[in-house]
Structures are given as structure tokens and as C-alpha cells.
Design a protein around this motif. Structure first.
Motif, PDB file in Angstrom:
ATOM      1  N   SER A 135     -40.805  -8.536  28.377  1.00 32.96           N
ATOM      2  CA  SER A 135     -42.108  -8.247  27.786  1.00 32.96           C
ATOM      3  C   SER A 135     -43.214  -9.178  28.292  1.00 32.96           C
ATOM      4  O   SER A 135     -44.392  -8.947  28.025  1.00 32.96           O
ATOM      5  CB  SER A 135     -42.021  -8.358  26.260  1.00 32.96           C
ATOM      6  N   GLY A 136     -42.828 -10.209  29.013  1.00 31.86           N
ATOM      7  CA  GLY A 136     -43.831 -11.144  29.505  1.00 31.86           C
ATOM      8  C   GLY A 136     -44.011 -12.352  28.605  1.00 31.86           C
ATOM      9  O   GLY A 136     -44.165 -13.471  29.077  1.00 31.86           O
ATOM     10  N   ARG A 137     -43.980 -12.157  27.301  1.00 31.55           N
ATOM     11  CA  ARG A 137     -44.116 -13.272  26.365  1.00 31.55           C
ATOM     12  C   ARG A 137     -43.548 -12.882  25.012  1.00 31.55           C
ATOM     13  O   ARG A 137     -43.421 -11.698  24.686  1.00 31.55           O
ATOM     14  CB  ARG A 137     -45.578 -13.678  26.189  1.00 31.55           C
ATOM     15  N   LYS A 138     -43.240 -13.900  24.209  1.00 30.33           N
ATOM     16  CA  LYS A 138     -42.828 -13.683  22.834  1.00 30.33           C
ATOM     17  C   LYS A 138     -44.019 -14.002  21.926  1.00 30.33           C
ATOM     18  O   LYS A 138     -45.095 -14.381  22.404  1.00 30.33           O
ATOM     19  CB  LYS A 138     -41.624 -14.567  22.499  1.00 30.33           C
ATOM     20  N   SER A 139     -43.847 -13.857  20.638  1.00 29.36           N
ATOM     21  CA  SER A 139     -44.946 -14.119  19.706  1.00 29.36           C
ATOM     22  C   SER A 139     -45.394 -15.575  19.791  1.00 29.36           C
ATOM     23  O   SER A 139     -44.611 -16.461  20.168  1.00 29.36           O
ATOM     24  CB  SER A 139     -44.501 -13.810  18.267  1.00 29.36           C
ATOM     25  N   VAL A 140     -46.641 -15.819  19.430  1.00 31.81           N
ATOM     26  CA  VAL A 140     -47.166 -17.184  19.430  1.00 31.81           C
ATOM     27  C   VAL A 140     -46.256 -18.053  18.569  1.00 31.81           C
ATOM     28  O   VAL A 140     -45.985 -17.741  17.408  1.00 31.81           O
ATOM     29  CB  VAL A 140     -48.608 -17.212  18.891  1.00 31.81           C
ATOM     30  N   ALA A 141     -45.772 -19.144  19.147  1.00 33.36           N
ATOM     31  CA  ALA A 141     -44.836 -20.026  18.445  1.00 33.36           C
ATOM     32  C   ALA A 141     -45.529 -21.224  17.820  1.00 33.36           C
ATOM     33  O   ALA A 141     -45.076 -21.745  16.795  1.00 33.36           O
ATOM     34  CB  ALA A 141     -43.754 -20.516  19.407  1.00 33.36           C
ATOM     35  N   LEU A 142     -46.632 -21.659  18.439  1.00 35.30           N
ATOM     36  CA  LEU A 142     -47.305 -22.880  17.981  1.00 35.30           C
ATOM     37  C   LEU A 142     -48.810 -22.684  18.033  1.00 35.30           C
ATOM     38  O   LEU A 142     -49.361 -22.232  19.038  1.00 35.30           O
ATOM     39  CB  LEU A 142     -46.917 -24.058  18.877  1.00 35.30           C
TER      40      LEU A 142
END
Length: 297
Positions: free
Chosen positions: A127-134
Motif C-alpha cells: 500500500s505504500g504506507r501504514k496509518s500514521v503511527a506518531l
């Protein structure tokens, strides 16, 4: 009689000497304990949030039972720039910590209504990236709050109130992009009043390019060298515990953002407060995407 008197005098002298030594030892021990307590007290206070009002001292501190890592004050910063010496970091892992830190952050915003703003996330092949973690927020007073959304799994209402407060300006490089990611990942939360630092640099008559990064501006205008080691930038931001290197990286990015705004604001008008600068120079650029081609250098 004279021999007995001499013995008594000798005994009295010996007793007095012992008493004097004992008193000295007791006084020395008392001094040692006093210094030990004082140093311990200072160390403990250094790892606690600022107390702005006396009545807040009885407020439960959600960081108290944790290790030193979630709250860090750097007496000797990685770079020589003076503003990092006052940096205090809160690493938020729980709702209680978020409530505590947002209350202090809001107090800082009442004094200076601009926050450094940044986000980190993990990359993913498919997907290119996961959800914002920080999510990183930094105040003008050096408080850097690192909110671990990967642990919280949602936006607590105290954090949402600050994000959606249009009177609090969130500055960074392409902050509107980070705001869009948060909106996409966390139930449509709205980050109000983002302002790209390149607009501010351009108004301050400072050289800026469309692709100017935060690191480039930090080096050029603040004399601060940001560590952009790919092994940290692309590290696991969803790890159970962040490393010191990750904490340094994330906190300093947000802290540099607010310091860049302060630097440019002083160049624009050193006599005016942040509210005046925003209202008179940037009100039409809030939440706008910076396009270098539309501006003269």
C-alpha cells in the motif's frame, strides 16, 4: 591526690575529644544526606512536566511510574543551538498521558499560538504506507509531545480539541499533507490552520525553494544539522518502545519547525506577537499548499 586529678583531667580531655569527633561525624553525615536529597530532588523534578500553578501539584502524574525514557530533558543537546537545551519531551502511550500533556500544551498555546507539527508512519510494500503511527507537536517553550497513535488507536478528545482549534497554527513543511493523512487514517479528524513554513520564509525575504526540506531550512537559518539517517527515518514507528534515536529524531523535527517560525516572524516584524503576524501576513495562506512557482524569491 595529684595523680588522681591528672587521671580525671585526662579522662575529661579524652571524653571531650570523642564528643567533638562524634559531633563532627554527625554533622558531616547530615550534610551528606542533605546534598544527596537535594540532588535526588532535582533529578526527579527534571523528569516531571512543568508545574504552571501551585494547585496542579496534587494532580496525578501519569508518567510517574514509568521509566525515564517517556520524559526526557537534554542538559547537553546533540547540536550546539541554544533552543534545544530547554527541550522537554513527553512520549504519550496512554490516554491519561495524552490528557496530561495536552493540558500543558494548551497552556503554552495560550501564550504563543503556534505549534510545530509533524507525523511519522511505517512504509509498506503493497500500500505504500501504514496509518500514521506518531504525531509530534512542539510548543514555543520547548515542550515536544510525541503521541503514539499506533498505541492509542484513536484520537483522544483532548488532542482532537487542539488539532481542530483554528486559533492554534500548526507549522511545518507541507503540513497540509500530514493533516490529510491524519484525516484519512483517524475517522476524519480535522487539523485546522496548517501553515507551510515556506510561505513564512518567503514573506521574511529568506531564500526558499519549492523542494526545501525542513533539514535544509534548519541548517540554513538556524544552524542546526538534523540527522536524516534512513535507518531512523524509515525505522519501525510502531515498535512497542521507541528508541532514543527515534525520540530524538521525531522531537527535534517538530521543535525545529516552531523555532523556524519564530525566526522568520522576528524577521518580518520583531515588535509584534504571533497572532498579529498570522492575521496580517498569512490569513489567506492557512491550509494552503505551497507552490513555489507562484512566488518570487
Amino acid at each position: 591526690m595529684s595523680g588522681g586529678g591528672n587521671r580525671r583531667d585526662t579522662n575529661l580531655t579524652a571524653t571531650a575529644a570523642v564528643a567533638t569527633i562524634a559531633a563532627g561525624v554527625a554533622a558531616g553525615y547530615a550534610l551528606y544526606r542533605g546534598v544527596e536529597w537535594l540532588l535526588g530532588s532535582n533529578e526527579s523534578q527534571e523528569n516531571q512536566p512543568h508545574q504552571n500553578h501551585p494547585h496542579q501539584q496534587n494532580q496525578p502524574n501519569p508518567y510517574r511510574e514509568q521509566l525515564r525514557l517517556p520524559m526526557i530533558r537534554r542538559p547537553q543537546p546533540i547540536t550546539p543551538h541554544r533552543f534545544l537545551r530547554n527541550q522537554v519531551i513527553h512520549v504519550v502511550n496512554t490516554v491519561e498521558q495524552c490528557q496530561y500533556s495536552m493540558k500543558e500544551l494548551k497552556t503554552h498555546c495560550d501564550e504563543y499560538n503556534v505549534l510545530g507539527f509533524d507525523c511519522e508512519w511505517n512504509l509498506e510494500q503493497e500500500s505504500g504506507r501504514k496509518s500514521v503511527a506518531l504525531l509530534q507537536l512542539a510548543s514555543s517553550r520547548g515542550l515536544c509531545v510525541l503521541i503514539r497513535l499506533s498505541e492509542l488507536q484513536y484520537i483522544p478528545k483532548e488532542l482532537e480539541a487542539i488539532l481542530e482549534d483554528a486559533s492554534i497554527i500548526k507549522v511545518g513543511v507541507a503540513p497540509d499533507g500530514d493533516a490529510a493523512l491524519l484525516k484519512n487514517d483517524y475517522d476524519g479528524v480535522r487539523v485546522a490552520s496548517t501553515l507551510d513554513l515556506r510561505f513564512v520564509a518567503q514573506e521574511a525575504k529568506s531564500s526558499v525553494m519549492r523542494k526545501s526540506s525542513l533539514a535544509h531550512m534548519a541548517d540554513e537559518f538556524l544552524g542546526v544539522s538534523l540527522d536524516k539517517d534512513p535507518s531512523i527515518r524509515c525505522s519501525n514507528w510502531e515498535a512497542s518502545t521507541l528508541t532514543n534515536a527515534q525520540i530524538d529524531y521525531a522531537a527535534t523535527d517538530a521543535h525545529v519547525a516552531i523555532e523556524l517560525f519564530k525566526y522568520f516572524a522576528k524577521k518580518i516584524d520583531p515588535t509584534k506577537k504571533s497572532e498579529y503576524i498570522i492575521e496580517n501576513y498569512f490569513v489567506n495562506l492557512i491550509d494552503e499548499d505551497f507552490d513555489y512557482q507562484n512566488f518570487e524569491v
